[in-house]
Motif scaffolding. Structure first.
Motif, PDB file in Angstrom:
ATOM      1  N   PRO A 385       0.802  -1.238   0.000  1.00 10.58           N
ATOM      2  CA  PRO A 385       0.000   0.000   0.000  1.00 10.58           C
ATOM      3  C   PRO A 385       0.831   1.282   0.000  1.00 10.58           C
ATOM      4  N   THR A 386       2.002   1.257   0.657  1.00 15.41           N
ATOM      5  CA  THR A 386       2.805   2.487   0.659  1.00 15.41           C
ATOM      6  C   THR A 386       3.347   2.781  -0.742  1.00 15.41           C
ATOM      7  N   THR A 387       3.827   1.746  -1.434  1.00 14.22           N
ATOM      8  CA  THR A 387       4.290   1.957  -2.806  1.00 14.22           C
ATOM      9  C   THR A 387       3.125   2.329  -3.719  1.00 14.22           C
ATOM     10  N   ALA A 388       1.991   1.668  -3.526  1.00 18.98           N
ATOM     11  CA  ALA A 388       0.809   1.992  -4.329  1.00 18.98           C
ATOM     12  C   ALA A 388       0.376   3.433  -4.089  1.00 18.98           C
ATOM     13  N   LEU A 389       0.460   3.882  -2.820  1.00 19.19           N
ATOM     14  CA  LEU A 389       0.098   5.266  -2.515  1.00 19.19           C
ATOM     15  C   LEU A 389       0.991   6.242  -3.276  1.00 19.19           C
ATOM     16  N   ALA A 390       2.276   5.896  -3.389  1.00 19.69           N
ATOM     17  CA  ALA A 390       3.205   6.768  -4.128  1.00 19.69           C
ATOM     18  C   ALA A 390       2.780   6.898  -5.585  1.00 19.69           C
ATOM     19  N   PHE A 391       2.273   5.805  -6.148  1.00 21.32           N
ATOM     20  CA  PHE A 391       1.790   5.849  -7.533  1.00 21.32           C
ATOM     21  C   PHE A 391       0.407   6.479  -7.624  1.00 21.32           C
ATOM     22  N   TYR A 392      -0.487   6.070  -6.739  1.00 21.27           N
ATOM     23  CA  TYR A 392      -1.851   6.585  -6.788  1.00 21.27           C
ATOM     24  C   TYR A 392      -1.908   8.092  -6.567  1.00 21.27           C
ATOM     25  N   ALA A 393      -0.901   8.650  -5.900  1.00 20.41           N
ATOM     26  CA  ALA A 393      -0.900  10.093  -5.625  1.00 20.41           C
ATOM     27  C   ALA A 393      -0.970  10.908  -6.909  1.00 20.41           C
ATOM     28  N   PHE A 394      -0.434  10.380  -7.990  1.00 22.99           N
ATOM     29  CA  PHE A 394      -0.448  11.104  -9.249  1.00 22.99           C
ATOM     30  C   PHE A 394      -1.832  11.130  -9.891  1.00 22.99           C
ATOM     31  N   MET A 395      -2.721  10.278  -9.406  1.00 27.38           N
ATOM     32  CA  MET A 395      -4.079  10.291  -9.932  1.00 27.38           C
ATOM     33  C   MET A 395      -4.824  11.549  -9.514  1.00 27.38           C
ATOM     34  N   ALA A 396      -4.312  12.235  -8.495  1.00 28.92           N
ATOM     35  CA  ALA A 396      -4.951  13.465  -8.016  1.00 28.92           C
ATOM     36  C   ALA A 396      -4.427  14.689  -8.745  1.00 28.92           C
TER      37      ALA A 396
END
Length: 876
Positions: A385-396
């Motif tokens: 989840p922490t790595t995914a959060l780093a990627f998902y952050a760009f969706m914003a």
């Protein structure tokens, strides 16, 4: 042990237990799913290379650009054919032949526009000359009238060399040489020498009346082509480009011209090829390097095979998810494969090495797999989840290209987590590992002892470098021009820069939509005074200035050139003996000139021409055989010159209403709005010049659009996305880790490598002259994700061992190293891509990974040992 970790442990125990209960069934089902996913990818793969699509279309500047494209659709999705000829005549002939070919194929091409060509410009071209230039041309034509009239009457070797003989005689008697006669004699010599060698080399009669600057312009012709797009194909303009390129090869061979392709669709086509080739090569090499690193680090064929099989399955599942969720890949999101290989293998490495460690410790296979799932699965459950959060952050963010990569790669982390705790254990259950030699400790005793003894020094040195790097990190720059991401050696890109350097051919012009004709004229007057602006063109610009005066000059030219037209072809064709006699007479006159006035440049030029004519004189054996080719070389372009002069001298007063539709349609939209085209005064290959150009024009015309505006504003969007996504990712990860670990010291130690590696990477970029761009910004989620992942594994293993010095002799540092090396090998392969965007990803990501290794395997262990020793000292 807090409640959250207990829940995670129980979940992992049940998840892996389910997979190894019926391992064969689980593996078969997983492989079937992988095959179906691969089949789906093969039937639905699509790559979009348009960089415009990577920015949120709802942003104001994107809406303005869309509005312009809707008003003038003929400018969208086009390509440019650049024709360069050794002579103006060759360039025009190639332009006409190629335009005719393309216009005849309406199924492939919507429109073909030839700037400055056609009947309208043939008739009124003189009116578009500067008045002083037209007067100079009039003087040149007046001086050349005797030659033009003589050759028009007798277009043969006899006619030409008779008039040249007269000129040689007059100069011998003391007259001043006619202007440009020296250059004309040199051109005739070149064609004569070519004929002597059996080669065609047409004399350019038009070039005689052009200065160097005008000649360079006349030798280049353009075609702007809008193809019909086939969206069922991966390359929508593939058929149109292939047809045009095939025709261009034939025309180039026939006319001796150089024909090149550029513009949006040609660049996209070349880019897709370079991206695809680079991605395929990088993917294959990264897979090989990952396998080699695994083999060297794990030393077990079974573990390596199981890890790679798991990696491959997860990669295919992630690719299928990408096409289902988004429908296509872009030039950024296509890098998900390399990202997945580099990051996804981390999960398998940590699981495999810990499993190996437990087996070496004497546990049976089932117990070793379950214990590994619990002990390593817990950190992995935090890493995913922490790595995914780093990627998902760009969706914003409004950077759609990277947002799509974020969605794909973020989801890929969960897919990798699932396969590493299910598919991988099931494979390992079917291929049980036997107890053997222990090879899992990364540090030898001396090395471990060095870190243990010097933890304080290592930590302080690392933190000191981090603080020192702040100054350089603040200077990190961003290259916002997407053309710099392309393959610099591709034809479309080299031609693009060639056009940019040319006058009035730069693709980087600003476009403005004016509500009416008066507003367009007012904008032109306002913008013309800016130092950043070279010229502003509107529809009214095609109504020439000072027409009455120019028409008077043209009428004068028509009068003194009248003999050129009325006597055209009136002389009887000469025999070869008459031609030979004329050549002999000319050579005699040149000899007399050499004796009378040996120091003149025209004398030297005449002597060279005379020497090239050897063998063509009267009575010489090969004279007749060579005359035909020489006749062609010297006179093949002359009839066209006379036709052009005849047409141009028929110029008439040009009005706005009299402009042809092919011009008006490019400056007046169907809805009544007018296009204002603004040319820069500087070469916009410089980012600073582009920024100044856009800023200066936008202040006076907020509705400005076009490539420079898109590029500049897109750069601002990406820079903002970098800052916003990084902030979101760090805050979200800190909150998540705090919620799960409930210990501020552990969260601080885990996030330390991220901040330190980030500062060191930014500082190194500045010192090495590297810049962020639209492509390599993916280093941000990778650096955050990999840095936090490594910190999680080391900190949680240290908590498990209770003694930080024991951490160095466990399998965890080795797993971190192998993970980093596999990621380094994976991303490093991108650097070999011809596509500069992809290559910059590889270079910058490799640099970031090196900094992460320093931060996690040196500074972090040193800091933890120092803090633990300091705590023991305080207690004592």
């Amino acid at each position: 042990m807090n409640v959250a970790l207990t829940i995670i442990h129980n979940f992992l125990r049940n998840l892996t237990g389910c997979a190894i209960k019926r391992p064969a069934l689980f593996v078969v089902v997983s492989l079937i799913m992988t095959g179906l996913a691969a089949f789906y990818i093969g039937g639905h793969i699509e790559v979009h290379t348009d960089t415009d699509e990577m920015i949120n279309p709802e942003l104001p500047f994107r809406q303005t650009f869309h509005d312009f494209n809707a008003a003038f659709p003929q400018f969208n999705n086009s390509f440019i054919i650049v024709i360069d000829g050794e002579t103006p005549e060759a360039a025009v002939e190639a332009q006409e032949l190629l335009a005719a070919y393309l216009n005849a194929r309406k199924g492939l091409y919507k429109s073909v526009y030839a700037p400055g060509a056609g009947a309208f410009f043939d008739q009124n071209g003189f009116l578009y000359l500067d008045f002083d230039r037209l007067v100079d041309l009039s003087d040149q034509l007046a001086a050349a009238e005797p030659v033009l009239a003589a050759v028009s009457e007798d277009p043969s070797l006899r006619g030409l060399f008779d008039i040249l003989s007269e000129a040689m005689e007059e100069i011998s008697e003391g007259d001043a040489p006619p202007e440009k006669l020296t250059e004309v004699l040199g051109s005739i010599t070149a064609s004569t020498r070519a004929a002597a060698k059996g080669r065609e080399q047409a004399l350019s009669w038009r070039a005689i009346f052009l200065d160097d600057e005008d000649l360079a312009k006349a030798q280049r012709r353009l075609l702007i082509v809008q193809p019909e797009l086939d969206f069922t194909q991966l390359q929508s303009a593939k058929a149109a480009l292939a047809g045009a390129r095939a025709a261009a090869r034939e025309v180039a061979q026939e006319t001796g011209t150089l024909i090149r392709f550029s513009g949006k669709m040609a660049i996209s086509s070349d880019e897709l090829k370079s991206v695809a080739d680079g991605a395929m090569l990088a993917g294959a090499l990264s897979f090989i390097l990952v396998a080699l690193v695994l083999g060297f680090g794990i030393r077990s064929a079974r573990l390596v095979f199981a890890a790679l099989t798991t990696l491959f399955a997860g990669l295919i599942w992630t690719g299928a998810f990408a096409l289902v969720a988004i429908g296509y890949l872009n030039i950024i999101s296509i890098a998900f494969a390399v990202l997945f290989i580099g990051l996804g293998i981390d999960f398998a490495i940590h699981f495999s090495l810990r499993y190996q460690e437990e087996v070496q410790g004497g546990l049976p296979v089932d117990q070793a797999l379950i214990k590994t799932s619990v002990t390593v699965g817990a950190p992995l459950a935090l890493c995913a989840p922490t790595t995914a959060l780093a990627f998902y952050a760009f969706m914003a963010t409004d950077y759609v290209g990277l947002a799509q990569l974020g969605l794909i790669s973020g989801t890929g982390m969960f897919i990798s987590f699932f396969t590493s705790l299910t598919f991988l254990p099931a494979l390992l259950k079917l291929m049980p590992l036997k107890k053997g030699k222990v090879v899992f400790n990364i540090h030898a005793k001396q090395e471990a002892g060095f870190i243990a003894k010097n933890g304080r020094r290592i930590a302080l040195a690392g933190l000191g470098f981090g603080l020192a790097s702040v100054y350089f990190a603040a200077q990190a720059d961003f290259d916002f021009d997407p053309i710099n991401l392309k393959d610099p050696k591709s034809e479309s890109v080299t031609t693009f820069f060639d056009l940019m350097a040319g006058e009035k051919t730069s693709p980087y012009t600003i476009q403005i939509l004016a509500a009416g004709e008066q507003q367009a004229a007012a904008l032109k007057d306002t913008l013309t005074g800016l130092p950043e602006v070279d010229e502003v063109i509107i529809l009214q610009s095609y109504v020439p200035e000072r027409q009455e005066e120019k028409l008077e000059v043209i009428d004068t030219i028509s009068i003194f050139l009248n003999p050129v037209f009325i006597g055209r072809g009136s002389a009887a064709p000469p025999s070869w003996e008459e031609n030979a006699a004329a050549v002999s007479t000319f050579r005699e006159k040149v000899s007399a000139l050499e004796a009378a006035r040996p120091g003149l440049p025209v004398t030297a030029a005449a002597m060279e021409l005379s020497a090239s004519l050897e063998g063509l004189g009267a009575g010489e054996i090969n004279s007749a055989a060579r005359q035909a080719l020489l006749q062609q070389n010297l006179f093949s372009t002359f009839p066209r010159l006379v036709d052009q002069l005849d047409a141009a001298l028929g110029a008439d007063y040009v009005t706005l209403a009299g402009l042809p539709e092919e011009i008006t349609s490019r400056y007046r939209a169907d809805d009544g709005r007018f296009r204002v085209e603004v040319f820069p005064s500087a070469d916009l290959s410089s980012a600073r010049d582009l920024e100044r150009f856009v800023a200066a024009v936008s202040v006076l015309a907020s509705e400005a659009s076009g490539s420079p505006v898109q590029i500049y504003n897109s750069g601002l969007v990406v820079k903002g996305a970098m800052i916003r996504a990084s902030t979101i990712a760090v805050v979200a990860m800190v909150l998540f880790l705090t919620l799960i670990l409930r210990r501020a010291s552990s969260v601080a130690l885990i996030t330390l490598p991220v901040f330190l590696a980030g500062l060191l990477t930014l500082a190194a970029m500045t010192l090495l002259g590297l810049k962020f761009n639209f492509a390599n910004v993916i280093v941000i989620p990778l650096l955050i994700g990999l840095g936090v992942d490594s910190g999680i594994h080391l900190v949680l293993r240290a908590r498990e061992e209770k003694e930080n010095t024991k951490l160095l002799s466990s399998s965890t540092p080795r797993a971190v190293l192998l993970s980093a090396l596999t990621t380094l090998g994976s991303f490093g392969t991108l650097a070999i891509s011809a596509h500069q965007g992809t290559a910059s990803m590889g270079i910058l990501l490799a640099l970031a990974i090196v900094m992460i290794l320093i931060a996690t395997l040196l500074v972090l262990p040193g800091l933890m040992i120092w803090l633990q020793n300091a705590g023991k000292t305080a207690k004592n």
